[in-house]
Design a protein around this motif. Structure first.
Motif, PDB file in Angstrom:
ATOM      1  N   GLY A  16       0.809  -1.215   0.000  1.00 40.46           N
ATOM      2  CA  GLY A  16       0.000   0.000   0.000  1.00 40.46           C
ATOM      3  C   GLY A  16       0.845   1.269   0.000  1.00 40.46           C
ATOM      4  N   LEU A  17       1.852   1.245   0.828  1.00 38.85           N
ATOM      5  CA  LEU A  17       2.706   2.426   1.009  1.00 38.85           C
ATOM      6  C   LEU A  17       3.405   2.827  -0.282  1.00 38.85           C
ATOM      7  CD1 LEU A  17       3.370   4.120   3.409  1.00 38.85           C
ATOM      8  CD2 LEU A  17       5.110   2.442   4.080  1.00 38.85           C
ATOM      9  N   THR A  18       4.032   1.854  -0.956  1.00 36.36           N
ATOM     10  CA  THR A  18       4.773   2.204  -2.174  1.00 36.36           C
ATOM     11  C   THR A  18       3.822   2.674  -3.268  1.00 36.36           C
ATOM     12  OG1 THR A  18       4.713  -0.159  -2.755  1.00 36.36           O
ATOM     13  CG2 THR A  18       6.743   0.670  -1.752  1.00 36.36           C
ATOM     14  N   ALA A  19       2.615   2.087  -3.313  1.00 43.35           N
ATOM     15  CA  ALA A  19       1.627   2.533  -4.305  1.00 43.35           C
ATOM     16  C   ALA A  19       1.153   3.955  -3.980  1.00 43.35           C
ATOM     17  CB  ALA A  19       0.442   1.571  -4.329  1.00 43.35           C
ATOM     18  N   ALA A  20       0.911   4.228  -2.696  1.00 41.59           N
ATOM     19  CA  ALA A  20       0.458   5.565  -2.285  1.00 41.59           C
ATOM     20  C   ALA A  20       1.482   6.623  -2.695  1.00 41.59           C
ATOM     21  CB  ALA A  20       0.235   5.595  -0.772  1.00 41.59           C
ATOM     22  N   LEU A  21       2.762   6.339  -2.427  1.00 45.51           N
ATOM     23  CA  LEU A  21       3.813   7.307  -2.760  1.00 45.51           C
ATOM     24  C   LEU A  21       3.904   7.493  -4.275  1.00 45.51           C
ATOM     25  CD1 LEU A  21       6.156   9.140  -2.023  1.00 45.51           C
ATOM     26  CD2 LEU A  21       7.609   7.106  -1.763  1.00 45.51           C
ATOM     27  N   GLU A  22       3.863   6.408  -5.032  1.00 47.80           N
ATOM     28  CA  GLU A  22       3.971   6.506  -6.491  1.00 47.80           C
ATOM     29  C   GLU A  22       2.764   7.229  -7.086  1.00 47.80           C
ATOM     30  OE1 GLU A  22       5.270   6.377 -10.340  1.00 47.80           O
ATOM     31  OE2 GLU A  22       6.376   6.156  -8.449  1.00 47.80           O
ATOM     32  N   LEU A  23       1.560   6.953  -6.585  1.00 51.92           N
ATOM     33  CA  LEU A  23       0.358   7.634  -7.093  1.00 51.92           C
ATOM     34  C   LEU A  23       0.441   9.132  -6.812  1.00 51.92           C
ATOM     35  CD1 LEU A  23      -2.206   4.941  -5.963  1.00 51.92           C
ATOM     36  CD2 LEU A  23      -1.995   5.777  -8.330  1.00 51.92           C
ATOM     37  N   ARG A  24       0.972   9.469  -5.638  1.00 51.68           N
ATOM     38  CA  ARG A  24       1.148  10.882  -5.295  1.00 51.68           C
ATOM     39  C   ARG A  24       2.154  11.525  -6.239  1.00 51.68           C
ATOM     40  NH1 ARG A  24      -0.645  14.922  -5.028  1.00 51.68           N
ATOM     41  NH2 ARG A  24       0.320  16.699  -3.982  1.00 51.68           N
ATOM     42  N   ARG A  25       3.232  10.807  -6.528  1.00 51.72           N
ATOM     43  CA  ARG A  25       4.251  11.332  -7.438  1.00 51.72           C
ATOM     44  C   ARG A  25       3.678  11.521  -8.849  1.00 51.72           C
ATOM     45  NH1 ARG A  25       8.960   7.647  -5.254  1.00 51.72           N
ATOM     46  NH2 ARG A  25       9.857   9.048  -3.681  1.00 51.72           N
ATOM     47  N   ARG A  26       2.662  10.738  -9.185  1.00 52.52           N
ATOM     48  CA  ARG A  26       2.046  10.871 -10.506  1.00 52.52           C
ATOM     49  C   ARG A  26       0.954  11.944 -10.507  1.00 52.52           C
ATOM     50  NH1 ARG A  26       1.507   4.625 -12.892  1.00 52.52           N
ATOM     51  NH2 ARG A  26       3.662   3.998 -12.380  1.00 52.52           N
ATOM     52  N   GLY A  27       0.845  12.665  -9.340  1.00 50.95           N
ATOM     53  CA  GLY A  27      -0.037  13.833  -9.304  1.00 50.95           C
ATOM     54  C   GLY A  27      -1.422  13.597  -8.745  1.00 50.95           C
ATOM     55  N   HIS A  28      -1.690  12.386  -8.255  1.00 46.51           N
ATOM     56  CA  HIS A  28      -3.014  12.109  -7.696  1.00 46.51           C
ATOM     57  C   HIS A  28      -3.066  12.550  -6.235  1.00 46.51           C
ATOM     58  CE1 HIS A  28      -3.939   9.887 -11.300  1.00 46.51           C
ATOM     59  NE2 HIS A  28      -2.850   9.143 -11.132  1.00 46.51           N
ATOM     60  N   ALA A  29      -4.289  12.814  -5.761  1.00 41.73           N
ATOM     61  CA  ALA A  29      -4.496  13.068  -4.336  1.00 41.73           C
ATOM     62  C   ALA A  29      -4.645  11.700  -3.688  1.00 41.73           C
ATOM     63  CB  ALA A  29      -5.751  13.904  -4.125  1.00 41.73           C
ATOM     64  N   VAL A  30      -3.910  11.474  -2.613  1.00 43.57           N
ATOM     65  CA  VAL A  30      -3.892  10.124  -2.023  1.00 43.57           C
ATOM     66  C   VAL A  30      -4.160  10.184  -0.523  1.00 43.57           C
ATOM     67  CG1 VAL A  30      -2.519   8.030  -1.664  1.00 43.57           C
ATOM     68  CG2 VAL A  30      -2.210   9.377  -3.769  1.00 43.57           C
ATOM     69  N   ARG A  31      -5.103   9.348  -0.086  1.00 41.63           N
ATOM     70  CA  ARG A  31      -5.340   9.140   1.350  1.00 41.63           C
ATOM     71  C   ARG A  31      -4.947   7.706   1.660  1.00 41.63           C
ATOM     72  NH1 ARG A  31      -8.382  13.015   3.769  1.00 41.63           N
ATOM     73  NH2 ARG A  31      -9.590  14.447   2.413  1.00 41.63           N
ATOM     74  N   LEU A  32      -4.267   7.506   2.786  1.00 45.17           N
ATOM     75  CA  LEU A  32      -3.775   6.174   3.175  1.00 45.17           C
ATOM     76  C   LEU A  32      -4.351   5.824   4.545  1.00 45.17           C
ATOM     77  CD1 LEU A  32      -1.854   3.749   2.770  1.00 45.17           C
ATOM     78  CD2 LEU A  32       0.001   5.187   3.675  1.00 45.17           C
ATOM     79  N   PHE A  33      -5.018   4.682   4.608  1.00 46.26           N
ATOM     80  CA  PHE A  33      -5.707   4.261   5.832  1.00 46.26           C
ATOM     81  C   PHE A  33      -5.048   3.022   6.431  1.00 46.26           C
ATOM     82  CE2 PHE A  33      -9.449   6.953   5.298  1.00 46.26           C
ATOM     83  CZ  PHE A  33      -9.367   7.272   3.943  1.00 46.26           C
ATOM     84  N   ASP A  34      -4.879   3.022   7.735  1.00 44.62           N
ATOM     85  CA  ASP A  34      -4.356   1.827   8.420  1.00 44.62           C
ATOM     86  C   ASP A  34      -4.698   1.925   9.900  1.00 44.62           C
ATOM     87  OD1 ASP A  34      -1.823  -0.352   7.628  1.00 44.62           O
ATOM     88  OD2 ASP A  34      -2.415  -0.101   9.728  1.00 44.62           O
ATOM     89  N   PRO A  35      -5.162   0.803  10.491  1.00 45.77           N
ATOM     90  CA  PRO A  35      -5.490   0.868  11.927  1.00 45.77           C
ATOM     91  C   PRO A  35      -4.265   1.166  12.787  1.00 45.77           C
ATOM     92  CG  PRO A  35      -5.653  -1.375  11.118  1.00 45.77           C
ATOM     93  CD  PRO A  35      -5.457  -0.493   9.920  1.00 45.77           C
ATOM     94  N   GLY A  36      -3.023   0.866  12.221  1.00 50.78           N
ATOM     95  CA  GLY A  36      -1.780   1.171  12.927  1.00 50.78           C
ATOM     96  C   GLY A  36      -1.715   0.548  14.303  1.00 50.78           C
ATOM     97  N   PRO A  37      -0.739   0.981  15.193  1.00 50.81           N
ATOM     98  CA  PRO A  37       0.282   1.975  14.938  1.00 50.81           C
ATOM     99  C   PRO A  37       1.220   1.535  13.827  1.00 50.81           C
ATOM    100  CG  PRO A  37       0.890   0.711  16.867  1.00 50.81           C
ATOM    101  CD  PRO A  37      -0.484   0.256  16.485  1.00 50.81           C
TER     102      PRO A  37
END
Ligand code: FAD
Length: 400
Positions: A16-37
Motif C-alpha cells: 500500500g505504502l509504495t503505491a500511495a507514494l507513487e500515485l502521489r508522485r504521478r499527481g493524484h491526491a492520495v489518502r492512506l488508511f491503516d489501523p496502525g500503529p
C-alpha cells in the motif's frame, strides 16, 4: 480514471505504502488508511530483515524485475540517511548435487545466461569461507554477490516519512469497514469509526488480512487468498563472529527441501534470525494460534544440529509467527476488479514480496491507472486459478 484522481489506499504495509507514494508522485491526491500503529506490529512488512534475492529458479519474470529492483535498492541506499539494504550476497546450497528443474540449479543456469556473476559452491569452499556451516552436509549450490537483506520495518518507517512529505494524507488508526458503491462503481469507503471518504478508486493492500476483509465485504474473490503463518526465530550465538556477514551471508539451506533460510548476525539486534518458507499454518491475523509451536521449535533444533552445530543449543531469544497472504499459484495479485470499477487489489505477497519494494509502487499505481506493464498477466485478476502447489520455486512444499 481522471488524470488527477483521488485515490484511497487501504493498508500501509509495503504494497500500500509504495503505491500511495507513487500515485502521489504521478499527481493524484492520495489518502492512506491503516489501523496502525505504524509500522503495524502484526504486518508482514514489519520485521528486522527480509531477504533480497534475484534467485527464482527458472522464473525469468521475477529475476528480470529484481534486476531493476536491486539497482533501485542501491540507489535508495545512496539517497537515504542510512543504508537499510545490506548487500551481503546470497547463497543457496544443496545437500545433493544441483539439478536442472530444481530451484538452485535453475537459478544458477538462468543467472549465468543473463550474465550475472554467480559462483558455483561446493563443500570445500563452504568449509573454507563459511565455518559455521556443516560442510559435510552441503555439497553444491550457488553464491551471488548481488543480493542480501533489507531492514524491512525501518524501510517502511522511512517510506511513511517520504509519503507524508510528498503530500499523502495518512489516516492512522483508521481501518476500512465498508466500501461505498454507486451504480456498481466503488466510489469510496467507510471506516470502522463511521467516517466516509469519497474517491475515484480504492486500492486494497491489506496483506494477510485480505481474505478476511474481502469475506467481510461479501466479495467473491476472498477464496483466492489464504493467510498462512510461518515461524520466525531469533537466536543468540555464543560466538557472534562466526555469523558476521562476511563469514555468513544470507542463505537458503536446501530451501526447497527444508524451507529454512536465514540471515547474518543483525548489526543492531545482535541476533541470528532463521525462518521457514514452507507450507505454514493457515490462520487469521488475530488468531490465538499465532505462536510458534513446540513442534516448530523441535524441527528448528533438528535443523540446527544438522546444519549449524554452533547454534544447536543457542538460546532462542524471540519468536514470531508472521503471516503470508498466499495466492494459489504463489504469484502477486495486483489488478483492478473487472466486476467493480473503482476497486483495485495489490496483495498476494505469498512470502516473497518485500524484495520488490522499489518496483511494487509502479505496479500498484499502474493497476489503478489501468496501465499494463511487463508482469500484468502474471499478477492479473484470476479467481479461477486453484493449485495444489505454488509456482514459487524456493518454497518448500511437502514432507521434511
Ligand atoms: C515470515 C515472513 C518472512 C518473509 N520473508 C520475506 C523475505 O525474506 N523476502 C521478501 O521479499 N519477502 C518476505 N516476506 C513477504 C513480505 O513480507 C510480504 O510479501 C510483504 O511484506 C507484504 O506486504 P503487504 O503490504 O501486502 O502486507 P502487510 O505488510 O502485512 O501490511 C498490510 C497492512 O494492511 C493493514 N490493514 C489490514 N486490514 C486493514 C483495514 N481493514 N483497513 C486498513 N488497513 C488495514 C494492516 O494494518 C497492515 O499494516 C515474508 C513474509 C513473512 C510473513
Amino acid at each position: 480514471m481522471p488524470p488527477t484522481a483521488t485515490v484511497l489506499v487501504v493498508g500501509a504495509g509495503i504494497y500500500g505504502l509504495t503505491a500511495a507514494l507513487e500515485l502521489r508522485r504521478r499527481g493524484h491526491a492520495v489518502r492512506l488508511f491503516d489501523p496502525g500503529p505504524l509500522p503495524h506490529p502484526l504486518a508482514a512488512s514489519t520485521d528486522i530483515s527480509k531477504v533480497i534475492r534475484m534467485e527464482y529458479g527458472a522464473d525469468e519474470d521475477y529475476l528480470a524485475a529484481m534486476e531493476v529492483a536491486l539497482e533501485r535498492w542501491r540507489a535508495w541506499n545512496a539517497r537515504r540517511p542510512e543504508p537499510l539494504y545490506h548487500e551481503t550476497g546470497v547463497m543457496f546450497v544443496t545437500r545433493q548435487a544441483m539439478a536442472e528443474g530444481a530451484f538452485e540449479g535453475d537459478s544458477y543456469a538462468l543467472a549465468r545466461r543473463r550474465g550475472h556473476n554467480v559462483e558455483r559452491m561446493n563443500a570445500g569452499k563452504l568449509r573454507a569461507r563459511y565455518p559455521a556451516w556443516n560442510a559435510d552436509r552441503y555439497v553444491d549450490g550457488v553464491f551471488n554477490p548481488a543480493g542480501g537483506y533489507a531492514e524491512s520495518g525501518r524501510v517502511v518507517s522511512q517510506i511513511i516519512t517520504e509519503a507524508q512529505a510528498a503530500g499523502v494524507t495518512l489516516h492512522e488508526r483508521q481501518a476500512l469497514a465498508a466500501l461505498l458503491e454507486t451504480g456498481g462503481r466503488v466510489t469510496g469507503l467507510r471506516t470502522a469509526s463511521g467516517e466516509t471518504f469519497e474517491g475515484d478508486a480504492v486500492l486494497l493492500a491489506a496483506g494477510s488480512w485480505t481474505p478476511h476483509l474481502l469475506r467481510a465485504l461479501g466479495h467473491p474473490a476472498a477464496s483466492a487468498f489464504r493467510s498462512t503463518g510461518m515461524p520466525v526465530f531469533h537466536l543468540k550465538p555464543s560466538d557472534p563472529r562466526l555469523f558476521e556477514a562476511e563469514r555468513f551471508p544470507v542463505y537458503g539451506a536446501d530451501i526447497s527441501h527444508t524451507g529454512y533460510y536465514g540471515f547474518p548476525l543483525h548489526p543492531t539486534a545482535g541476533v541470528v534470525k532463521i525462518a521457514n518458507h514452507g507450507d505454514g499454518r493457515e490462520m487469521p491475523p488475530e488468531s490465538k494460534e499465532r505462536v510458534v509451536t513446540a513442534e516448530e521449535t523441535a524441527q528448528l533444533r533438528t535443523f540446527l544440529a544438522d546444519t549449524f552445530p554452533a547454534l544447536a543449543d543457542a538460546p532462542i531469544v524471540y519468536t514470531r509467527v508472521c503471516l503470508y497472504c498466499d495466492t494459489w499459484d504463489g504469484h502477486f495479485w495486483i489488478a483492478a476488479d473487472p466486476e467493480r470499477p473503482g476497486l483495485v487489489l495489490s496483495t498476494g505477497g505469498s512470502g516473497h514480496g518485500f524484495k520488490f519494494a522499489p518496483v511494487l509502487g509502479d505496479w500498484g499505481a499502474d493497476a489503478v491507472e489501468g496501465r499494463a506493464h511487463a508482469y500484468s498477466h502474471k499478477f492479473r485478476w484470476r479467481p479461477e486459478v486453484r493449485m495444489e502447489k505454488t509456482e514459487e520455486a524456493a518454497r518448500f512444499q511437502g514432507e521434511a
